[in-house]
Structure formats: structure tokens, C-alpha cells
Design an enzyme around this catalytic site. Structure first.
Site, mmCIF file in Angstrom:
data_model
loop_
_atom_site.group_PDB
_atom_site.id
_atom_site.type_symbol
_atom_site.label_atom_id
_atom_site.label_comp_id
_atom_site.label_asym_id
_atom_site.label_seq_id
_atom_site.Cartn_x
_atom_site.Cartn_y
_atom_site.Cartn_z
ATOM 1 N N ASN A 164 0.846 -1.189 0.000
ATOM 2 C CA ASN A 164 0.000 0.000 0.000
ATOM 3 C C ASN A 164 0.887 1.246 0.000
ATOM 4 O OD1 ASN A 164 -2.332 -1.624 0.258
ATOM 5 N ND2 ASN A 164 -2.036 -1.733 2.475
ATOM 6 N N VAL A 171 1.186 2.421 8.027
ATOM 7 C CA VAL A 171 2.513 2.486 8.651
ATOM 8 C C VAL A 171 3.510 2.944 7.583
ATOM 9 C CG1 VAL A 171 4.327 1.219 9.841
ATOM 10 C CG2 VAL A 171 1.919 0.662 10.298
ATOM 11 N N HIS A 217 6.622 -1.863 3.385
ATOM 12 C CA HIS A 217 6.406 -3.271 3.729
ATOM 13 C C HIS A 217 5.585 -3.957 2.655
ATOM 14 C CE1 HIS A 217 3.238 -0.822 5.579
ATOM 15 N NE2 HIS A 217 2.411 -1.835 5.382
HETATM 16 P P1 AMP Z 1 -0.540 -0.807 5.818
HETATM 17 O O1 AMP Z 1 -1.983 -0.396 5.881
HETATM 18 O O2 AMP Z 1 -0.162 -1.378 4.488
HETATM 19 O O3 AMP Z 1 0.377 0.297 6.272
HETATM 20 O O4 AMP Z 1 -0.400 -2.025 6.815
HETATM 21 C C1 AMP Z 1 0.028 -1.912 8.134
HETATM 22 C C2 AMP Z 1 -0.155 -3.271 8.753
HETATM 23 O O5 AMP Z 1 0.555 -3.297 9.971
HETATM 24 C C3 AMP Z 1 -1.607 -3.622 9.070
HETATM 25 O O6 AMP Z 1 -1.993 -4.807 8.362
HETATM 26 C C4 AMP Z 1 -1.601 -3.836 10.583
HETATM 27 O O7 AMP Z 1 -2.447 -4.874 11.001
HETATM 28 C C5 AMP Z 1 -0.143 -4.151 10.846
HETATM 29 N N1 AMP Z 1 0.323 -3.869 12.195
HETATM 30 C C6 AMP Z 1 0.085 -2.760 12.922
HETATM 31 N N2 AMP Z 1 0.695 -2.843 14.116
HETATM 32 C C7 AMP Z 1 1.345 -4.037 14.134
HETATM 33 C C8 AMP Z 1 2.155 -4.713 15.092
HETATM 34 N N3 AMP Z 1 2.442 -4.174 16.299
HETATM 35 N N4 AMP Z 1 2.643 -5.936 14.781
HETATM 36 C C9 AMP Z 1 2.364 -6.492 13.587
HETATM 37 N N5 AMP Z 1 1.614 -5.897 12.635
HETATM 38 C C10 AMP Z 1 1.098 -4.692 12.911
#
Ligand code: AMP
Length: 113
Positions: free
Chosen positions: A86, A95, A99
């Protein structure tokens, strides 16, 4: 500013780590969208796809090699899986540390919603 994922890389907050190299860390998504949902992140702080530079080519290559290795280790390489990144607001990025989402373990539905 250090993101959540940098804190996971630095072991400041916990995660279920499934793979690690000098350049890459992979761990289970805390809110899985499929039976297998792994996040593959570079240890270097690269906020978005827009911020990848030519000098990051090896890191990005290592991230894809990690995906193949993890999929094989988890036994989903032959049945298949999906890799998603994303970017920014319209892409739904939450985030701001690059990733890849590795999603699998079931037959996935249509990609776009
Ligand atoms: P995005 O929307 O592509 O930025 O995805 C961020 C991802 O990070 C989401 O799928 C969340 O569920 C995941 N996420 C957020 N906090 C954590 C955490 N502490 N450990 C593992 N995954 C996380």
C-alpha cells in the site's frame, strides 16, 4: 521519526518474527486478513514505494527473496499467495515504513475493493 516497524526491528516492541537477514525482517501481521499474513520490511527506514532509490535495489531484491523463502517454509508456495504494498492515502497505507503484505492460506477473493 522511528515507526512502529523500526521498534519491532529494534526489539523495542514484540512481534512474531518468522525470518531475518541483514537487510530484511518478516513477522506476523497483528490483525491478519488471511490465515497466513506476514509483513516483510526492510531494516532501512524507507517510508513508501515513492522513496525507493537505485541504491535500494539490493534491499528490494532481498525482500522478494524473503517472500519466496517464507512462502516455501510455510508450505503455501505451490497453492499460491498474494503480495501487496500500500502507498500513501489512496493506497490505504497506515505504517510509513515500506512493507510487503504476504497473504495466503486460502483462496483469496478479488483484489480491488
Ligand atoms: P498498511 O496499511 O499497508 O500500512 O499495513 C500496516 C499493517 O501493519 C496492518 O496490516 C496492521 O495490522 C499491521 N500492524 C500494525 N501494528 C502491528 C504490530 N504491532 N505488529 C504487527 N503488525 C502490525
Amino acid at each position: 521519526m522511528a515507526t512502529l516497524f523500526t521498534k519491532i526491528i529494534n526489539r523495542e516492541i514484540p512481534a512474531t518474527i518468522v525470518y531475518e537477514t541483514d537487510n530484511v525482517l518478516a513477522f506476523k501481521d497483528i490483525n491478519p486478513a488471511a490465515p497466513v499474513h506476514i509483513l516483510i520490511v526492510p531494516k532501512k527506514e524507507i517510508p513508501t514505494v515513492n522513496d525507493i532509490t537505485p541504491e535500494d535495489k539490493e534491499i528490494i531484491g532481498d525482500m522478494y527473496l524473503a517472500i519466496g523463502k517464507i512462502a516455501k517454509d510455510l508450505g503455501i508456495d505451490q497453492e499460491g499467495y498474494r503480495v501487496i504494498t500500500n502507498c500513501n492515502e489512496y493506497g490505504g497505507q497506515e505504517v510509513f515504513h515500506l512493507h510487503f503484505h504476504l497473504l495466503g492460506g486460502k483462496k483469496l477473493g478479488p483484489l480491488i475493493s
